[in-house]
Design an enzyme around this catalytic site. Structure first.
Site, mmCIF file in Angstrom:
data_model
loop_
_atom_site.group_PDB
_atom_site.id
_atom_site.type_symbol
_atom_site.label_atom_id
_atom_site.label_comp_id
_atom_site.label_asym_id
_atom_site.label_seq_id
_atom_site.Cartn_x
_atom_site.Cartn_y
_atom_site.Cartn_z
ATOM 1 N NE ARG A 51 -3.836 -2.239 0.170
ATOM 2 C CZ ARG A 51 -4.388 -2.893 -0.839
ATOM 3 N NH1 ARG A 51 -3.948 -2.707 -2.080
ATOM 4 N NH2 ARG A 51 -5.372 -3.739 -0.626
ATOM 5 C CG ASN A 53 -11.208 -9.438 -8.211
ATOM 6 O OD1 ASN A 53 -11.555 -10.505 -8.691
ATOM 7 N ND2 ASN A 53 -10.959 -8.377 -8.944
ATOM 8 C CG ASP A 62 -4.158 -11.040 -3.525
ATOM 9 O OD1 ASP A 62 -3.533 -9.961 -3.551
ATOM 10 O OD2 ASP A 62 -5.177 -11.251 -4.219
HETATM 11 O O1 DOR Z 1 -8.813 -8.811 -3.521
HETATM 12 C C1 DOR Z 1 -8.019 -8.127 -4.134
HETATM 13 N N1 DOR Z 1 -7.397 -7.095 -3.547
HETATM 14 N N2 DOR Z 1 -7.806 -8.396 -5.403
HETATM 15 C C2 DOR Z 1 -7.091 -7.591 -6.189
HETATM 16 O O2 DOR Z 1 -6.963 -7.879 -7.329
HETATM 17 C C3 DOR Z 1 -6.512 -6.344 -5.659
HETATM 18 C C4 DOR Z 1 -6.340 -6.425 -4.211
HETATM 19 C C5 DOR Z 1 -6.150 -5.084 -3.604
HETATM 20 O O3 DOR Z 1 -5.277 -4.333 -4.063
HETATM 21 O O4 DOR Z 1 -6.836 -4.773 -2.635
HETATM 22 ZN ZN ZN Z 2 -3.242 -8.926 -5.507
HETATM 23 ZN ZN ZN Z 3 -5.090 -9.739 -8.290
#
Ligand code: DOR
Ligand code: ZN
Ligand code: ZN
Length: 426
Positions: free
Chosen positions: A67, A281, A308
């Site tokens: 971030r 996602n 992720d």
């Molecule tokens: O769940 C997700 N969060 N999928 C993504 O592709 C982006 C990520 C985010 O940056 O929060």
């Molecule tokens: Zn991601």
């Molecule tokens: Zn992604």
């Protein structure tokens, strides 16, 4: 002064366990001793007693969102790397969907400087494929590579144009760099918050169909075959994608893939209600998809596990299922979740899980980490496999708290993490 990690046991991919002592000096593993001989002389050094505990190579997470710059209210490089350390991770590769996007050497250097300041967990930045992740114009791959990126990706969005993706692959291949893809065809999504499945039907929500992911996987596998690039698929979530990656591998395409703990553990049928801490996602898919990604990981179609890690503030997540941003935390629960649900239950060996989080990611991305060999970087994680502990919101060290796993009773908690010879968690 060095560090001794004594009396712990290691595990290899064949699940063979050996009791060993490790001596760490100058950021490297300086000595490895079989622990059945005489006790080492540890006088004058820091000692970590790992008796009865696993000593693994530091975990490697090739898909995380730190971030910074731009969204410091969700996470910073300092808080994110500390969260990673608590989870046993010593190397993390951060996604470029920051503000500014990691699309210039200046932003790469900014991140590397912040990571050095945070001191500890190694941060490997990805550069974006397209400027500002808008899908219109390629970034300067050569300049980004020179600045230190480990690959190119527009994670957060899919590259919509096949021609743009093909150009990116050809260019990346010419400089021996991988393309990492968030697979999502936007013409099939249109504002749906969850997968097209039982939960969406029950709540009258639009669903994200499996094809929106798999169409990109199929398209890109063909483009990877045409260009010869190393192509890596992000967060595989559908049975269709697993099938396509398996076929591409059988045909000799240089394709690798990753899966997240939540897609291995949860389906849309587990979502308790309209709580955005279950929104990410790709979304949680159907039980059939969960079974397929598990099988894909087990048979090597999917190579590695990533988190992720996607922090978002409580305020943002309180906007509800439709409006809240996609994403959940990952670092602090990844290993305990997978250990508790797959290893402690006898489905996987410990060696299998550890390899998918250490040696395999290192191999896939050509990194000199994920090993406990003498002379390698001193990245070690000591794990208590036995003591159950609840996931407590108050104990989360990430700046954000967005996880569906609060209240889960888990075992397999990292108790000490050493990165490049520094104790970053204990
Ligand atoms: O769940 C997700 N969060 N999928 C993504 O592709 C982006 C990520 C985010 O940056 O929060
Ligand atoms: Zn991601
Ligand atoms: Zn992604």
């Amino acid at each position: 002064m060095g560090i001794w990690v004594v009396n712990g046991f290691t595990v290899n991919a064949l699940d063979e366990r050996v009791k060993r002592h490790f001596f760490i000096e100058d950021g490297k593993i300086a000595k490895v001793l079989e622990a059945d001989g005489a006790a080492p002389d540890t006088a004058g050094h820091t000692v970590i007693d790992a008796a009865g505990k696993l000593v693994a190579p530091g975990f490697i997470d090739m898909h995380v969102h730190l971030r910074e710059p731009g969204f410091e209210h969700k996470e910073t490089i300092a808080t994110g790397t500390r969260s990673a350390a608590r989870g046993g991770f010593t190397t993390v590769a951060c996604m470029p969907n920051t503000r500014p996007v990691i699309d210039t050497p200046e932003t790469v250097r900014y991140i590397l400087d912040k990571a050095a300041e945070a001191g500890g967990v190694r941060v490997l930045p990805y550069g974006s494929i397209t400027k500002n992740e808008l899908g219109r114009e390629l970034t300067d791959f050569a300049a980004l590579k020179e600045a230190g990126v480990v690959g190119f990706t527009d994670d957060g969005v899919g590259v919509q144009s096949a021609q743009m993706m093909k150009d990116a692959m050809a260019l990346a291949h010419s400089m021996d760099m991988p393309i990492i893809a968030h697979c999502e065809d936007n013409t099939l999504v249109e504002g749906a918050p969850v997968t097209d499945g039982a939960f969406a039907r029950k709540h009258g929500l639009k669903g994200i169909p499996n094809e929106s992911e798999a169409i990109h996987v199929g398209r890109d596998a063909l483009l990877a075959e045409a260009t010869g690039v190393h192509y890596h698929v992000c967060h595989v979530s559908t049975e269709m994608s697993v099938r396509l990656i398996r076929l591409a591998k059988q045909n000799g395409v240089r394709i690798t893939a990753e899966v997240c703990p939540h897609h291995l553990l949860l389906s849309d049928e587990d979502i308790p209600g309209l709580d955005a801490n279950w929104k990410m996602n790709p979304p949680l898919r159907t039980p059939r998809d969960v079974q397929a990604v598990i099988e894909g990981l087990e048979d090597g179609t999917i190579d590695i596990i990533v988190t992720d890690h996607a922090p978002h503030s409580e305020e943002e997540k309180e906007k509800g299922m439709m409006l809240a941003p996609f994403g959940i935390l990952g670092f602090e629960t990844a290993f305990p979740l997978l250990y508790s649900k797959f290893v402690a239950t006898g489905k996987w060996t410990l060696g299998f899980l550890v390899e998918r989080m250490t040696a395999k990611p290192a191999q896939v991305f050509g990194l000199p980490y994920g090993t406990l060999e003498v002379g390698s970087a001193a990245d070690l994680t000591v794990v208590d496999l036995d003591t159950p502990r609840e996931v407590l919101k108050e104990e989360i060290v990430s700046k954000s708290k967005n996880t569906p796993f609060i209240g889960w009773q888990l075992q397999g908690w990292p108790v000490a993490t050493i990165a490049s010879g520094n104790i970053v968690w204990s």
